[in-house]
Design a protein around this motif. Structure first.
Motif, mmCIF file in Angstrom:
data_model
loop_
_atom_site.group_PDB
_atom_site.id
_atom_site.type_symbol
_atom_site.label_atom_id
_atom_site.label_comp_id
_atom_site.label_asym_id
_atom_site.label_seq_id
_atom_site.Cartn_x
_atom_site.Cartn_y
_atom_site.Cartn_z
ATOM 1 N N LEU A 1 -14.216 10.417 -4.527
ATOM 2 C CA LEU A 1 -15.483 10.688 -5.112
ATOM 3 C C LEU A 1 -16.362 12.080 -5.138
ATOM 4 O O LEU A 1 -16.362 12.772 -6.201
ATOM 5 N N VAL A 2 -15.259 13.140 -4.031
ATOM 6 C CA VAL A 2 -14.992 14.808 -3.541
ATOM 7 C C VAL A 2 -14.315 15.371 -5.065
ATOM 8 O O VAL A 2 -14.357 16.363 -5.429
ATOM 9 N N LEU A 3 -13.196 14.000 -5.765
ATOM 10 C CA LEU A 3 -12.709 15.150 -6.600
ATOM 11 C C LEU A 3 -13.023 15.582 -7.999
ATOM 12 O O LEU A 3 -13.498 16.381 -8.846
ATOM 13 N N TRP A 4 -13.943 13.897 -7.707
ATOM 14 C CA TRP A 4 -14.922 14.382 -9.074
ATOM 15 C C TRP A 4 -16.411 15.263 -9.014
ATOM 16 O O TRP A 4 -16.423 15.759 -10.150
ATOM 17 N N LEU A 5 -16.633 14.864 -7.926
ATOM 18 C CA LEU A 5 -17.526 16.480 -7.609
ATOM 19 C C LEU A 5 -16.846 18.255 -7.754
ATOM 20 O O LEU A 5 -17.612 19.100 -8.132
ATOM 21 N N LEU A 6 -15.703 18.096 -6.742
ATOM 22 C CA LEU A 6 -15.320 19.497 -7.155
ATOM 23 C C LEU A 6 -14.640 20.018 -8.977
ATOM 24 O O LEU A 6 -14.563 20.929 -8.953
ATOM 25 N N LEU A 7 -14.172 18.856 -9.448
ATOM 26 C CA LEU A 7 -14.052 19.276 -10.868
ATOM 27 C C LEU A 7 -14.684 19.627 -11.403
ATOM 28 O O LEU A 7 -14.452 21.058 -11.923
ATOM 29 N N ALA B 1 -14.825 23.297 -10.373
ATOM 30 C CA ALA B 1 -12.961 24.174 -10.902
ATOM 31 C C ALA B 1 -13.448 24.937 -12.586
ATOM 32 O O ALA B 1 -12.852 25.803 -12.774
ATOM 33 N N LEU B 2 -14.042 23.648 -12.885
ATOM 34 C CA LEU B 2 -14.067 24.396 -14.552
ATOM 35 C C LEU B 2 -14.970 25.193 -14.535
ATOM 36 O O LEU B 2 -15.491 25.979 -15.514
ATOM 37 N N LEU B 3 -16.000 24.980 -14.219
ATOM 38 C CA LEU B 3 -17.758 26.493 -13.615
ATOM 39 C C LEU B 3 -16.707 27.573 -13.384
ATOM 40 O O LEU B 3 -16.924 28.830 -14.437
ATOM 41 N N VAL B 4 -15.535 27.949 -12.358
ATOM 42 C CA VAL B 4 -15.342 28.904 -12.092
ATOM 43 C C VAL B 4 -14.518 29.499 -13.589
ATOM 44 O O VAL B 4 -14.359 30.718 -13.858
ATOM 45 N N VAL B 5 -13.352 28.458 -14.470
ATOM 46 C CA VAL B 5 -12.620 29.150 -15.183
ATOM 47 C C VAL B 5 -13.949 29.377 -16.427
ATOM 48 O O VAL B 5 -13.753 30.496 -16.385
ATOM 49 N N LEU B 6 -14.849 28.714 -16.263
ATOM 50 C CA LEU B 6 -15.838 29.286 -17.963
ATOM 51 C C LEU B 6 -16.312 30.580 -17.594
ATOM 52 O O LEU B 6 -16.828 31.345 -18.254
#
Length: 464
Positions: free
Chosen positions: A167-173, A176-181
């Motif tokens: 569950l946490v993996l899908w929460l943190l993904l 991570a995309l937000l940081v890259v964007l």
């Protein structure tokens, strides 16, 4: 690292990463807490469901007598309560439960009535939630007591953590995309914000040496506009300085042309003169050479007073002693003309300034006074000290300068008497520049009874 772009990117992206890590840690903690609470709620719901479906007593499994004594419990190293000795109980139908949960039904006397696993499962715990070490795993146990039955449901921590990790993996993904964007957007924003500086650099870098016009202030950000405005002021001063130098060179070439042409003519006349006239021709040649030397010396003094060449050596100067030295140096020339040159007042005064420049000021003013006053005139020099300044006056009783022409008289290469071939029009200009160099002023006034008074005011404070 001296790049503004690199600094902005470093600080902003570092702040973004730190914020992302803090938010991710908080998200993980909150998600873990919420997921554990959800799983605890699931254990509680299962316990209630098992209790509702077990309304009638169920015979104990074969091999265990109902009259066995109540089980005893021990406490583990982590505080969990464990049964000291519990017999194995098989499921009622003889088949194990392959699910992720373990359910147990206990009698009010602590006897195990049912277990969903081949072995009996975790020991009976007090009512509520507990962590129990049993077998090779740590279990999360919920115990629900009732009047006739006690239901206990358990789940291993490993199974709980597996669900939480997925569950946490899908929460943190998304984080991570937000940081890259945001990193890409920050890079683009910084590049766009610094684009006016790049444009300003290209505008100035593509100019030729003579292109000193102001840069355009249109569409410049508020932070860049003051820099461009200051740069325009610098370009304007530089343009004025170069224009002044060009005028100075042109005027100097023009002024030097006259005495050099006269020297050439006088040399030719001296060469052709007869024996009786040769001495007179040589005297004229000496006078022409003397005038050229004087003009060259004044040009050198004026060039040293240019703003880009000013490197004065400030020191404590006894101005009264310097006045007496200058007057003594011109006394012989004054006596030869029958001119009364003297110091009428000289207050003891010390000024912080450039000794050579101050001596040049005195020499030019005294030379002008002797040059433009008729023989037999009077020239009085005085030095007085006020509260915050020194007042130097050189007064003569010569023809003076008309009031409308006094502002022009201090300009370079301006000779009001065009018939005078001995002057160069630089004496008053040098005196004015020297006074300005020391933070002072030069003023031309009438002498009582006729004549010209040159008044120089020099502040006692340190010059700028």
């Amino acid at each position: 690292m001296n790049s503004i772009r690199s600094r902005l990117l470093l600080w902003q992206i570092s702040a973004l990463l730190v914020t992302a890590m803090v938010v991710s840690a908080l998200t993980y903690r909150l998600a873990l807490k919420g997921f554990n609470e959800l799983q605890d709620d699931g254990l509680e719901q299962i316990a209630h469901t098992v209790l509702r479906h077990d309304e009638t007593p169920v015979p104990a499994p074969t091999g265990r007598a109902p009259a066995d004594p109540a089980p005893t419990y021990t406490t583990g190293s982590d505080g969990a309560v464990m049964e000291a000795d519990s017999p194995l109980v098989a499921p009622a139908d003889g088949e194990p439960d392959e699910g992720r949960f373990v359910s147990q039904i206990w009698s009010t006397k602590g006897e195990l009535i049912y277990a969903s696993v081949l072995d009996d499962g975790p020991p009976l715990q007090p009512p509520g939630f507990h962590f129990v070490v049993w077998g090779d795993h740590t279990w999360r146990v919920y115990t629900l007591p009732r009047e006739t039955r006690t239901v206990q449901v358990a789940m291993t921590r490993h199974d709980r953590n597996q669900g939480t990790a997925s569950l946490v993996l899908w929460l943190l993904l998304p984080m991570a995309l937000l940081v890259v964007l945001l990193g890409v957007l920050i890079h683009e924003a910084v590049s766009r914000a610094l684009r006016p500086l790049d444009q300003l650099r290209r505008d100035i870098g593509q100019r030729e040496v003579a292109e000193l016009h102001a840069v355009s202030l249109n569409d410049l950000p508020d932070e860049v506009a003051p820099l461009a405005h200051t740069l325009n002021q610098l370009l304007e001063r530089l343009d004025q300085l170069l224009a002044g130098q060009r005028r100075f060179l042109a005027d100097a070439a023009h002024e030097l042309n006259t005495p050099l042409a006269a020297i050439k003519l006088q040399a030719q006349l001296a060469r052709r003169a007869q024996a009786g006239e040769r001495q007179t021709a040589l005297d004229d040649l000496d006078a022409g050479i003397e005038r050229a030397i004087h003009l060259a010396a004044q040009l050198l003094q004026l060039a040293r007073l240019e703003p880009d060449q000013r490197q004065p050596t400030h020191e404590a100067v006894r101005l009264d002693a310097l006045v007496r030295q200058a007057v003594a140096a011109f006394s012989a020339g004054a006596d030869a003309r029958g001119t009364d040159l003297g110091v009428v007042q000289a207050d003891a005064a010390t000024l912080v300034g450039d000794r050579a420049a101050l001596r040049a000021l005195l020499d030019n003013l005294l030379d002008n006074a002797l040059r433009y006053t008729p023989p037999g005139s009077r020239i009085d020099v005085s030095l007085r000290q006020d509260a915050d300044a020194l007042l130097l006056e050189i007064a003569d009783n010569g023809p003076g300068i008309p009031a409308p022409d006094r502002s022009r008289a201090t300009e370079r290469f301006v000779r009001l008497n065009q018939t005078d071939a001995t002057g160069s029009g630089l004496g008053l200009a040098i005196a004015r520049e020297t006074a300005a160099l020391h933070g002072g002023t030069l003023q031309l006034d009438d002498t009582p009874g006729g004549g010209l008074t040159v008044r120089v005011r020099l502040p006692l404070s340190s010059p700028p």
